[in-house]
Design a protein around this motif. Structure first.
Motif, PDB file in Angstrom:
ATOM      1  N   ALA A   1       0.469  -0.998  -0.041  1.00 44.98           N
ATOM      2  CA  ALA A   1       0.410  -0.137   0.051  1.00 44.98           C
ATOM      3  C   ALA A   1       1.085   1.578  -0.505  1.00 44.98           C
ATOM      4  N   ASP A   2       2.503   0.896   0.648  1.00 44.31           N
ATOM      5  CA  ASP A   2       2.822   2.408   0.537  1.00 44.31           C
ATOM      6  C   ASP A   2       3.809   2.254  -0.825  1.00 44.31           C
ATOM      7  N   TRP A   3       3.734   1.645  -1.526  1.00 42.23           N
ATOM      8  CA  TRP A   3       4.914   1.707  -2.702  1.00 42.23           C
ATOM      9  C   TRP A   3       4.883   2.982  -3.452  1.00 42.23           C
ATOM     10  N   PRO A   4       3.187   3.688  -3.493  1.00 41.24           N
ATOM     11  CA  PRO A   4       3.330   4.270  -4.719  1.00 41.24           C
ATOM     12  C   PRO A   4       3.704   5.908  -3.751  1.00 41.24           C
ATOM     13  N   TRP A   5       3.583   6.209  -2.097  1.00 46.86           N
ATOM     14  CA  TRP A   5       4.195   7.010  -1.360  1.00 46.86           C
ATOM     15  C   TRP A   5       5.748   6.659  -1.711  1.00 46.86           C
TER      16      TRP A   5
ATOM     17  N   ALA B   1       3.001  14.501   5.658  1.00 52.08           N
ATOM     18  CA  ALA B   1       3.573  13.420   6.580  1.00 52.08           C
ATOM     19  C   ALA B   1       3.672  11.984   6.236  1.00 52.08           C
ATOM     20  N   GLU B   2       2.892  12.177   5.306  1.00 46.40           N
ATOM     21  CA  GLU B   2       3.195  10.460   4.895  1.00 46.40           C
ATOM     22  C   GLU B   2       4.839  10.113   4.301  1.00 46.40           C
ATOM     23  N   LEU B   3       5.296  11.659   3.183  1.00 43.14           N
ATOM     24  CA  LEU B   3       7.154  11.611   2.444  1.00 43.14           C
ATOM     25  C   LEU B   3       7.643  11.222   4.305  1.00 43.14           C
ATOM     26  N   ALA B   4       7.501  11.585   5.650  1.00 41.18           N
ATOM     27  CA  ALA B   4       8.478  12.342   6.459  1.00 41.18           C
ATOM     28  C   ALA B   4       8.274  10.504   7.512  1.00 41.18           C
ATOM     29  N   ARG B   5       6.868   9.813   6.924  1.00 38.97           N
ATOM     30  CA  ARG B   5       6.731   8.487   7.662  1.00 38.97           C
ATOM     31  C   ARG B   5       7.833   8.147   7.011  1.00 38.97           C
TER      32      ARG B   5
END
Length: 962
Positions: free
Chosen positions: A554-558, A709-713
């Protein structure tokens, strides 16, 4: 006695090479040779081709010259040699003002084999009428309806799908009016049918002659040996001299001009307008002109802090044009500055912004450090051994060729040290750069273009084509129809005619090594630091590699978004512009990359790599930049982040048709392999849904904050583990760089955040095969079919790789390119993912191509191929395995092999499986995996009114959030 006279030699210490220049006085032919110690031997011959019409004569001649010659009177010697040679590169190129025939090989016998074929093709081609019908254009009659067909005709229909193609021709047709650059050398499909076979032959006679030719070679071979072959094969037969052709110069503007350029658009959205300003400068072959244009690009546009770039990126509307910067593709240098993604009302605002910024820079100048970094980058580029889509040694020749053809000093194309030293003094004076910018403001040689999106671009062109066909059809006599039918029958017979292949030289499996090529060896180390000594011309390289395999799907695109945006964002204590300017001054090359691997058990492993390359005296800079970007990130620049998201979204929407082949290849293989599923999720049709999500998030402050926030995570998850380190350089430089990096990293890599354990992700459940027609408006299709097969560690891998070559050489090339009119048709075996595929590129057909795919399987199973044909397929595989890598690229390839678990024993087993492959083994794997397997099908469809062969339509525009 040699036909050539030696003019001069010039040593180039930075490249460990010597340039030699020769001329043949009787004919005027020139030979430029670069003596190097590398394994690759390169050749090219270039001719000035200066058409005065957009009928594609130079481009079609390039194709036709490779379709048989006096000494090699076979139907298709070029494609035959592709499978009979171990060449690492073979191709031909048509530029706006020249045509080039290059090849590269590492085998001396192969080099001279290809030299004979290329010389005869260029100077003594057959230029057969039937080949003209196949490669150029012809009329067809299908159920009495008149149509067009032809390889170049369809190739250029695909090229016209690119908005950039239409924009560039709109600019050059005006600012270079009255020159060969005004026309489309590749050919406009609406004008190609105006070309006759006789016109093509006349063009060859007037342009392809020793008096016009520039021969260039490079590698560890003597110039005299090449010259002796040129003299024997060409100069002994063609010695008369004629005036050398040089592209025309455009008439000087007495005042700036304006025009409007219409470009293809999927939907004609109101934010697809643009504004482009183009300046006509001095001759691009003059070193001072070329390097001053480079300085203008760097000083005005080189990084986020450069004044023009910053002004355009912070305007609050639009984004910088992809054309910005200096352009040396024509005899006269062009300089482009513009914006895209505008509304119609914003175009005048963009023009005013650009002009005001130029006036400001003309008064205030730029920092001296910026210009120093630009000169450092030019020095770095001259030394670099990295390869792009072709071998580095050939890239050097191709850069030097137009300088030679435009009467420049070719030495400066290989060795710029003296010029760069002089320019160090120039840039020390602040007035110097200001004057360069002031010259732009006062020059009358300026074109201002308003770019207008045209949703009817393709339909209008289709209507013109249909009207011309209707008019031609109404004028056809019975004799005309009979001639078209007879030509069709004759061409089909010609395409099926077997030729005596013995006339062509070839390399046999017994002529190649039984051992895989050597690569840098990796082994586990306690600190996971790996250092190498490589031949790098004084350039040092480092990569920090994080295993991010455990990051959930689920995080691959991020994760992909992080790699795309990270180097465009700021650092603690520096905003994005300050950080970008600092990084540019520190190192000439820097970037993030994602590299997925599929393990033999099907599980996925993913590396995130951050790399920097610089001159050997900049080791400390490499360490500082890598440290800063992984230890001190910031994601709180909301305005900047919103701009980057909008730019990504809009660029994706603009490129849907141009990227159609890519999307189809991703869609067809995603259900078949984990690594392809990952690639589809980050860059395929599946990723377009994420693009639509980003469009929504970018529209509100809350959405932008969520992205931050997603990029920081993601960043915290990446740096929570200790990375691997790869370093390399000349002599002991790689080991010294590794010591500096290791000393800096323990403190810099400490971070907080959720730990992501390294390792490999689990294999996903199988997915149903694709059956889709991905649609965006266009005039061609791209068809793909694929099957799941074993990976390269399997005993069947060798036979599968040979099968792919046999499909391409013996079935698909004829069915899809020659008979079907597609620009390309091929099969491939991807042993790293376990996917076997067939594909067509820029294809006028769709359903018929899928019938050909199905028929190809039966043809392979039913045919009895000769030992020679099987051996050609084997050589086709081996030459890909043996293609040399640039030194740093070889280190990175060795690392990827190590990460995949592909050891030397695995490579040897695969190679032996290829070299020992039999026809029976090929048929066995085709029957087992293709005939008995379940195929996945995905095509890009330029229109949905054609027969789609049962594929379900998926609208790419809707998927991407248009």
């Amino acid at each position: 006695m040699s036909h050539f006279e030696h003019l001069r030699s010039h040593a180039i210490p930075a490249l460990q090479a010597t340039m030699e220049e020769y001329v043949a006085p009787a004919s005027g032919a020139r030979h430029i040779h670069l003596t190097t110690s590398g394994a690759e031997m390169a050749f090219l011959v270039g001719f000035p081709t200066v058409p005065d019409a957009s009928d594609g004569r130079a481009h079609i001649l390039e194709h036709l010259a490779l379709c048989g010659s006096q000494r090699y009177p076979v139907r298709d010697p070029f494609f035959a040699m592709l499978r009979r040679s171990t060449a690492t590169f073979m191709n031909a190129f048509t530029y706006a003002d020249r045509t080039v025939y290059p090849f590269v090989s590492t085998d001396e016998n192969d080099f001279y084999n290809l030299l004979d074929v290329y010389l005869d093709a260029a100077f003594f081609p057959k230029l057969d009428y039937l080949n003209f019908l196949q490669e150029g254009w012809r009329y067809t009659l299908t159920d009495g309806v008149l149509g067009y067909q032809g390889v170049v005709f369809n190739e250029m229909k695909g090229a016209f799908a690119d908005p950039g193609h239409a924009l560039y021709k709109g600019l050059t047709s005006t600012i270079l009016s009255g020159t060969t650059y005004e026309v489309d050398s590749g050919g406009d499909p609406l004008a190609i049918p105006e070309l006759t076979h006789q016109m093509l032959k006349d063009f060859h006679a007037s342009h392809y002659h020793p008096s016009q030719a520039v021969f260039m070679t490079a590698g560890p071979l003597p110039a005299a040996a090449v010259q002796a072959r040129i003299a024997e094969r060409v100069l002994a037969r063609q010695i008369d001299a004629s005036t050398r052709r040089v592209p025309q110069l455009a008439s000087a503007f007495v005042a700036p001009q304006r025009n409007t350029v219409r470009i293809p658009s999927q939907q004609g959205r109101d934010n697809e307008f643009g504004l482009q300003m183009t300046w006509l400068m001095g001759e691009s072959a003059v070193p001072k002109v070329a390097f001053e244009a480079s300085l203008l690009s760097a000083g005005l546009l080189g990084d986020a802090a450069a004044p023009l770039m910053k002004a355009m990126e912070t305007a609050g509307y639009g984004r910088p044009s992809g054309f910005n910067g200096h352009d040396d593709s024509a005899r006269q240098m062009l300089f482009h500055v513009g914006m895209e993604g505008l509304t119609e009302a914003q175009a005048p605002m963009a023009e005013a912004l650009i002009w005001a910024t130029l006036e400001q820079v003309a008064e205030q100048g730029v920092e001296h450090a910026t210009l120093q970094a630009a000169l450092r980058d030019l020095k770095y580029q001259q030394r670099s051994t990295r390869s792009g889509s072709m071998p580095n040694v050939l890239e050097r020749l191709l850069v030097a060729l137009p300088v030679a053809m435009r009467d420049g000093d070719v030495v400066t194309a290989f060795d710029s040290d003296a010029i760069l030293q002089a320019m160090e003094s120039d840039i020390a004076d602040p007035a110097y750069f200001k004057a360069l910018v002031r010259n732009l403001l006062t020059s009358p040689g300026r074109l201002v273009s308003t770019i207008v999106p045209d949703a009817a671009y393709f339909s209008d062109r289709d209507a013109v084509e249909s009207a011309r066909l209707a008019q031609a059809s109404a004028q056809l006599t019975d004799a005309d129809r009979a001639r078209i039918a007879a030509d069709t029958v004759a061409l089909e017979a010609h395409q099926k005619t077997a030729f005596d292949s013995q006339v062509l030289p070839r390399i046999r499996p017994g002529d190649v090594s039984t051992q895989p090529r050597a690569l840098p060896a990796f082994a586990p180390t306690a600190d996971d630091i790996h250092a190498f000594s490589i031949g790098s011309n004084g350039i040092s390289s480092a990569s920090i590699v994080y295993d991010v395999s455990a990051i959930p799907a689920a995080d691959w695109p991020w994760l992909a978004l992080y790699t795309q945006l990270r180097d465009d964002l700021g650092l603690e204590g520096q905003d994005y512009a300050e950080a970008g300017a600092w990084r540019q001054r520190m190192v000439p090359s820097f970037g993030f990359d994602l590299q997925p691997f599929q393990l033999p058990d099907g599980a996925l492993r993913i590396d995130l790599t951050v790399s920097a390359n610089a001159l050997r005296e900049e080791h400390a800079n490499i360490v500082a930049v890598l440290d800063a970007y992984m230890a001190r990130p910031r994601f709180d620049e909301a305005v900047r982040l919103r701009y980057l998201l909008e730019r990504k979204v809009e660029n994706t929407l603009d490129d849907l048709a141009q990227a159609g082949s890519h999307y189809a290849s991703m869609a067809v293989s995603a259900p078949l392999a984990q690594v392809r599923r990952f690639q589809d999720a980050i860059a395929g049709p599946t990723a377009l849904a994420f693009n639509a999500r980003l469009k929504t998030l970018a529209a509100t402050p809350e959405g932008v904050a969520q992205v931050a926030a997603e990029l920081a995570r993601i960043h915290a998850a990446i740096v929570a583990q200790r990375p691997s380190m790869l370093c390399a350089g000349s002599g002991d430089d790689g080991h010294e760089l590794a010591r500096l990096l290791a000393a800096a990293w323990p403190t810099s890599s400490t971070t907080t955040g959720a730990t992501v354990a390294p390792g490999a992700s689990a294999e996903a459940a199988p997915q149903p095969p694709a059956n889709v027609a991905l649609h965006a408006a266009g005039q061609v299709n791209h068809c793909n079919i694929a099957w799941a097969v074993p990976m390269s560690h399997d005993d069947d891998a060798g036979a599968l790789s040979v099968a792919a070559e046999l499909f391409t050489n013996q079935v698909l090339h004829t069915a899809l390119r020659e008979a079907g009119g597609a620009y390309g048709g091929s099969a491939s075996y991807a042993g790293d993912s376990g996917v076997f595929s067939m594909a067509s590129f820029r294809d006028p057909r769709l359903a018929a191509t899928y019938r050909d795919f199905d028929a190809a399987v039966d043809t392979i199973l039913a045919s009895d191929y000769s030992d020679e044909q099987v051996e050609e397929a084997i050589i086709g595989v081996i030459k890909k395995l043996d293609k040399p890598e640039a030194p740093w690229d070889a280190v990175r390839l060795g690392w990827r092999m190590f990460r995949r678990g592909t050891d030397m024993a695995t490579r040897e087993r695969f190679r032996q499986g290829v070299l020992g492959c039999t026809q029976a083994q090929v048929k066995a794997v085709v029957q087992k995996y293709l005939k008995n397997g379940t195929a996945s099908r995905a095509a890009f469809a330029g229109n949905t009114e054609q027969d789609l062969g049962g594929l379900a339509v998926v609208d790419l525009s809707a998927l991407a959030g248009a």
